[in-house]
Design an enzyme around this catalytic site. Structure first.
Site, short mmCIF file in Angstrom:
data_model
loop_
_atom_site.label_atom_id
_atom_site.label_comp_id
_atom_site.label_asym_id
_atom_site.label_seq_id
_atom_site.Cartn_x
_atom_site.Cartn_y
_atom_site.Cartn_z
CG ASP A 128 32.30 50.68 39.71
OD1 ASP A 128 31.07 50.70 39.53
OD2 ASP A 128 33.05 49.88 39.14
CB SER A 146 32.74 43.32 39.01
OG SER A 146 33.78 43.46 38.08
CG HIS A 169 31.13 47.78 36.79
ND1 HIS A 169 32.13 47.94 37.72
CD2 HIS A 169 31.22 46.47 36.41
CE1 HIS A 169 32.78 46.81 37.88
NE2 HIS A 169 32.25 45.89 37.10
#
Length: 483
Positions: free
Chosen positions: A144, A219, A109
């Protein structure tokens, strides 16, 4: 005055209390020694391998009415800034280097949809001081995870994956998170493993929960154990306000390492596929299942054409072991099968009508076989034309009804069913009912032809695709961007 007399029992009690006091005195320092006095050495050791990731994406500008403001208003520039043009959107994330030749792991992402990806290294001797462009090697939306690659003249410092199921990843063990929280630059936070084997929503979820501070921008960054090994990739937080409240999740290295290996080798994942629909065995089922003493295993509910059917598996079978591993539930089976190599011969033990059945399954590949074996229940019924969404349009192959209403023949092109508001197709005047007969100056008869023309143009490095559009019989060419 005569001193009070102490009998033997009092002497014994005093000795016992003194011994306990000495024991406590020796335990406390030992316990304190197990707590790191500082994380500085660990941070210094691993930080050269942690990177900031900046992505940029071209977004179509505003179209239509831009608003009316008085001349000289402070909002004038906002409403009149490049109306109808393009603008570039930027995003930040984190990652870490896993090899001297420049492979980098991050979250999917973080880089999804990006036109450009740039890598910034932790400042230090021998480190790249400039931003380096990164090539996207492969992504896996299911976990992810994404793998990037940068080119540099000198070997890069890198970190290695640790065992997320080993000592150092136990509940209560210290961990260190690094990344680029809220775009503030390189940052370190420490905490403990709060829980393990967490599942959020994904099929292959195996998250480590930690109270180390993780925020937006973290992230894709690494979660280290005290040995400096990566045991997780920081991915998500649970928060009512968007900031860290001490509930963060890192995808475990047990999952990530297998995904990264496949992305590096193939540019995509190649997961094993058993070819069954399954459900958990619940407590209330036990009495109705002969030979089953406890609620465990995975019950087969459907066996379409595929590996399991070829091996003789049947609906109603309960899979109790797979490749020698006892199966507790469906989640565990799915993860084990997905981590198994395509084409592997796997022994499977199933319970059928009270008897144990030994089967050998040759695993297929999930990415290519599952959709054919288990078609989307909302897929068009037979006779309904196929459709696709591309370049801001919903396109349909020509059905018999369209032949009559539009006066066109089946196989003569694609009909525009819908145009996305604000898309380039919209700004260039395409409408529902238009017929696209050529793409890339080649005739198209269906969706496969159109997709092939798009792919050919992209491989050739072209930025747009030329379409021949007919409306009420009148043709015109329209060029639509491919980015």
């Amino acid at each position: 005055m005569q001193a009070p007399q102490i009998d033997s029992r009092q002497k014994w009690l005093a000795a016992l209390l003194m011994g306990m006091a000495m024991a406590v005195a020796t335990v406390v320092p030992v316990d304190a020694q197990n707590r790191p006095a500082t994380f500085a050495e660990l941070a210094e050791q691993v930080s050269p391998s942690v990177v900031n990731i900046t992505t940029s994406t071209v977004i179509a500008g505003r179209t239509g009415d831009q608003g009316i403001v008085p001349e000289g208003s402070p909002f004038e520039d906002f409403f009149n800034n490049d109306p109808g043009g393009e603008r570039r959107s930027s995003a930040l994330g984190s990652g870490f280097v896993i090899s001297a030749d420049g492979y980098i792991v991050t979250n999917n992402h973080v880089i999804e949809g990006a036109d450009e990806i740039e890598i910034e290294f932790f400042p230090g001797d021998g480190q790249p001081s400039e931003l380096l462009p990164a090539e996207l090697i492969g992504t896996d939306p299911n976990t992810d995870i994404a793998v990037l690659k940068v080119e540099y003249d000198e070997p890069l410092q890198f970190v290695e994956f640790g065992d997320s199921d080993d000592v150092g990843a136990r509940v209560g063990d210290w961990v260190l998170a690094m990344g680029n929280p809220l775009g503030q630059g390189f940052s370190v936070s420490a905490g403990i493993v709060s829980a393990r084997n967490r599942s959020l929503q994904g099929t292959y979820d195996d998250y480590i929960q930690t109270d180390a501070a993780i925020n937006r921008g973290n992230s894709g960054g690494p979660l280290f154990n005290m040995e400096g090994d990566v045991i997780g990739v920081n991915t998500a937080i649970l928060s009512p306000n968007g900031g860290s409240i001490g509930i963060g999740f890192a995808m475990s290295s047990a999952v990530v390492t297998n995904v990264v290996d496949q992305l590096q080798e193939f540019g995509e994942t190649r997961r094993g596929w058993l070819g069954v629909r399954i459900q958990d065995v619940t407590v209330d089922m036990i009495e109705a299942i002969e030979g089953l003493a406890q609620a465990r295993g995975a019950m087969v509910t459907d066996v379409p054409a595929g590996p399991a059917e070829d091996a003789g598996m049947q609906a109603g079978d309960i899979i109790l072991t797979f490749d020698g591993i006892e199966i507790e539930n469906t989640r565990e089976l799915v993860q084990i099968v997905g981590n198994s190599p395509v084409g592997k011969e796997v022994p499977v033990e199933t319970l059928r009508n009270g008897e144990m059945i030994d089967l050998t399954v040759v695993l297929g590949r999930r990415e290519t076989a599952e959709s054919a074996a288990f078609p989307d229940p909302e897929a068009p019924e037979e006779g309904t034309p196929d459709t696709t969404n591309m370049l801001g349009m919903t396109l349909s192959e020509i059905s018999p009804d369209m032949e009559e209403s539009l006066g066109v023949e089946a196989g003569s092109g694609l009909v525009v069913v819908e145009v996305e508001d604000g898309s380039e197709a919209d700004t260039k005047g395409l409408l529902a009912g238009d017929l696209i007969t050529e793409a890339g100056q080649q005739k198209i008869s269906g969706i496969q032809d159109f997709e092939a023309r798009v792919e050919e143009a992209q491989e050739a490095g072209r930025k747009s695709l030329l379409l021949l559009v007919r409306r009420d019989g009148a043709p015109r060419f329209v060029a639509l961007g491919l980015e």
